[in-house]
Design a protein around this motif. Structure first.
Motif, PDB file in Angstrom:
ATOM      1  N   LYS A  77      11.843  -7.857  44.243  1.00 52.97           N
ATOM      2  CA  LYS A  77      12.243  -7.096  43.063  1.00 52.97           C
ATOM      3  C   LYS A  77      11.738  -7.758  41.782  1.00 52.97           C
ATOM      4  O   LYS A  77      11.712  -8.980  41.676  1.00 52.97           O
ATOM      5  N   VAL A  78      11.357  -6.924  40.821  1.00 51.94           N
ATOM      6  CA  VAL A  78      10.912  -7.402  39.517  1.00 51.94           C
ATOM      7  C   VAL A  78      11.590  -6.571  38.429  1.00 51.94           C
ATOM      8  O   VAL A  78      12.037  -5.448  38.662  1.00 51.94           O
ATOM      9  N   ASN A  79      11.656  -7.162  37.249  1.00 51.29           N
ATOM     10  CA  ASN A  79      12.233  -6.486  36.096  1.00 51.29           C
ATOM     11  C   ASN A  79      11.116  -5.882  35.257  1.00 51.29           C
ATOM     12  O   ASN A  79      10.226  -6.608  34.789  1.00 51.29           O
ATOM     13  N   VAL A  80      11.167  -4.569  35.059  1.00 53.50           N
ATOM     14  CA  VAL A  80      10.115  -3.868  34.327  1.00 53.50           C
ATOM     15  C   VAL A  80      10.764  -2.869  33.367  1.00 53.50           C
ATOM     16  O   VAL A  80      11.992  -2.703  33.348  1.00 53.50           O
ATOM     17  N   GLU A  81       9.918  -2.209  32.620  1.00 57.24           N
ATOM     18  CA  GLU A  81      10.372  -1.127  31.759  1.00 57.24           C
ATOM     19  C   GLU A  81       9.751   0.171  32.249  1.00 57.24           C
ATOM     20  O   GLU A  81       8.540   0.244  32.470  1.00 57.24           O
ATOM     21  N   VAL A  82      10.610   1.210  32.423  1.00 58.61           N
ATOM     22  CA  VAL A  82      10.139   2.503  32.929  1.00 58.61           C
ATOM     23  C   VAL A  82      10.462   3.582  31.904  1.00 58.61           C
ATOM     24  O   VAL A  82      11.499   3.525  31.224  1.00 58.61           O
ATOM     25  N   PRO A  83       9.590   4.566  31.748  1.00 55.57           N
ATOM     26  CA  PRO A  83       9.854   5.636  30.781  1.00 55.57           C
ATOM     27  C   PRO A  83      10.770   6.714  31.367  1.00 55.57           C
ATOM     28  O   PRO A  83      10.750   6.985  32.568  1.00 55.57           O
ATOM     29  N   ASP A  84      11.578   7.320  30.487  1.00 56.12           N
ATOM     30  CA  ASP A  84      12.382   8.465  30.911  1.00 56.12           C
ATOM     31  C   ASP A  84      11.601   9.752  30.664  1.00 56.12           C
ATOM     32  O   ASP A  84      10.400   9.720  30.368  1.00 56.12           O
TER      33      ASP A  84
END
Length: 577
Positions: A77-84
């Protein structure tokens, strides 16, 4: 593992800023021996190895082989930013879905050992292959779903060693090697993927890394390492070393249908390092002095592919000398000091100049790095006292480098560049203790280094005074091991080991770029590892190990800020005959 701080011995045929690490293979050829291991772990990881050898004692003939098989899903698992739906970014924790790794290979060796005319004469043939999926760009802002590459290497090595030719003061060690490496990189995806592994839309043009790629490269390497020694006197030894390397590379871009293929551009590399070394031992072996001179030749013949199908000749031709002195004085059997100075040259490697065919782009204008290196160290080694064994080492260093070779990256790819001037200073310290009876041991080390850009001209003059990016300046390790012998028999052993690793935070880019609050950094990271090992010795020796890495599931990163695995569990069984 051999660690050289400062001066690099002439037999390696290369220099590096600050020293070198030499991984030494087990070349024992006595009797019959076999060993195999199996390892299973988190993130779909497994590794199998098998090795065996046999020696015919009357003739000294021996044969051996080694093979391995690796696989890892790398779905941690990694921490990312995802768009809504409206394109607004929000944090998410997801599994890596396209980062699998496979590798396999082996080697076979035949030769003769421990004869009057040769300590070792052996021919080794080998082959390996690795397949790797690519998950994201360099700053983990864009996921990939199909880009991948594979690399295969085949080769042979011929080695001859005779440190003392019988009846003469001469000795010789020689290695000759040839290898062929094939690299295949494909990036033809017509889709855009999100961090959940879903295809979210079609691309306007093929390729996830910016443009479509269907490349194959072939690289041939021939090298030799020859060292001759002459004993003038039991305390005086002369050594001569010769180390040429030749590389040629060609390639094919399957997407090119008209005009000359850019990957067919000339890529020829030649490097030669030869040196002369004079070693003196004096004052009853208390003082060791090694003075040396090295000669460096570097020649690259290449073509640069320009737009419009034009190719421009771009060659590099370089020659210089280096020199230095290394002193070691033993005040007592358990205390000695080291002092060294070297005017060193590090010739760029072929992959640094030509790139790796995947994520590292070529830089045909890369030139050799030259440096003044000074080291001063003190080592303590008390092996037998009533309180156990004590060891300690401290080393201070000072470097001044011209055209320092560093690896830098943007959002998508890397390349090697020269920093016109750089200065480095630092301190390395280590200490350890082993209790009487080897029941408990404790070791630790800390390194502080300040590597800064000192350029007054060149591409990086605006960053004068900045730390060189992507390099930690403070880091350390702590290890402890408890051991209990004769647990259930007289030949078994149980041990528990603990390892702590700390890396202080550092910048991913130049410090002077942008406002401090918006600078990209790699944060400080501390990891803990526990390993429990049980060894049962006998005709068949078995070793069982259970390990927990990153015990606290801390966020850890590589030098460019890509997140590495969190908590992981591994089991390994080794059987040795």
């Amino acid at each position: 593992m051999e660690i050289y701080r400062g001066v690099v011995p002439i037999r390696f045929g290369a220099d590096a800023l600050g020293g070198a690490v030499n991984l030494v293979s087990n070349e024992d050829t006595r009797g019959t021996h076999a060993v195999g291991s199996a390892q299973l772990g988190s993130f779909g990881t497994y590794r199998l190895t098998l090795a065996a050898r046999h020696t015919h004692a009357p003739t000294g003939l021996f044969a051996s082989f080694n093979t391995f098989l690796d696989h890892a899903d790398n779905d941690y698992k990694v921490n990312v930013e995802v768009p809504d739906e409206k394109g607004r970014l929000s944090p998410a924790r997801v599994h890596r879905f396209h980062d699998a790794y496979d590798a396999y290979g082996g080697n076979a060796e035949m030769g003769v050992a421990n004869r009057s005319w040769a300590k070792r004469l052996a021919l080794r043939v080998y082959g390996t292959r690795q397949d790797k999926e690519l998950q994201n760009n360099l700053i983990m802002s864009m996921p990939y779903g199909e880009a991948r590459f594979w690399e295969a290497t085949r080769g042979a090595t011929l080695r001859y060693e005779q440190p003392h030719v019988v009846g003469t003061p001469f000795g010789v060690t020689a290695v000759a090697a040839f290898s062929r490496r094939t690299t295949d990189f494909k990036d033809l995806s017509p889709f855009v993927y999100d961090w959940f592994g879903r295809r979210i839309r079609e691309r306007r043009r093929l390729g996830e890394l910016g443009e479509a790629s269907d490349d194959r490269l072939w690289q041939h390497t021939v090298l030799a390492r020859v060292q001759l020694s002459y004993v003038l006197h039991p305390q005086h030894v002369l050594r001569l070393s010769l180390a040429p390397t030749l590389v040629d590379r060609t390639g094919r871009d399957a997407l090119i249908t008209m005009g000359r293929d850019p990957l067919s551009a000339q890529r020829d590399y030649f490097a030669l390092t030869n040196g002369f070394e004079y070693q003196v031992n004096a004052f009853g072996q208390r003082l060791e002095s090694i003075a040396f001179v090295k000669n460096y030749v570097y020649d690259v013949q290449s073509e640069e592919a320009l737009s419009g199908g034009v190719f421009r000749r771009l060659n590099q031709d370089f020659h210089t000398l280096g020199y230095g002195e290394q002193l070691r004085y033993r005040f007592a059997p358990w205390l000695w000091a080291k002092l060294s100075y070297e005017r060193a040259t590090r010739l760029p490697r072929a992959d640094e100049v030509f790139g790796d065919g995947v994520l590292i782009l070529p830089n045909l204008r890369l030139i050799p790095e030259r440096s003044h290196n000074g080291n001063l160290g003190l080592t303590l080694g008390l092996q037998q006292t009533r309180a156990g064994a004590f060891r300690s080492d401290v080393n201070a260093f000072l470097r001044h480098a011209e055209n320092l070779i560093i690896l830098l990256g943007n959002d998508m790819v890397f390349n090697h560049q020269n920093v016109f001037t750089a200065r480095s200073q630092g301190l390395e310290t280590s200490a350890g203790w082993t209790s009487p009876g080897d029941f408990f041991s404790l070791d630790g080390n800390v390194t502080w280094q300040s590597l800064r850009n000192a350029s007054s001209k060149g591409a990086f003059k605006d960053y004068r005074g900045d730390r060189i990016p992507n390099r930690p300046y403070l880091f350390g390790n702590l290890s402890a091991r408890a051991r209990k012998a004769n647990v259930s028999s007289q030949r078994d052993e149980l041990s528990l080991a603990y390892h702590l690793r700390y890396v202080n935070g550092f910048f991913r880019g130049w410090e002077n770029v942008g406002l401090r609050e918006f600078k990209q950094t790699v944060p400080s990271q501390t990891t803990h590892t526990l390993a429990l090992t049980y060894i049962a010795r006998g005709a068949l020796t078995q070793t069982w190990t259970a390990e927990i890495q990153n015990l606290t599931d801390a966020k850890v990163f590589d030098n460019f800020g890509v997140q590495r695995p969190g908590r992981a569990f591994f089991m390994k069984l080794t059987a040795e005959y």
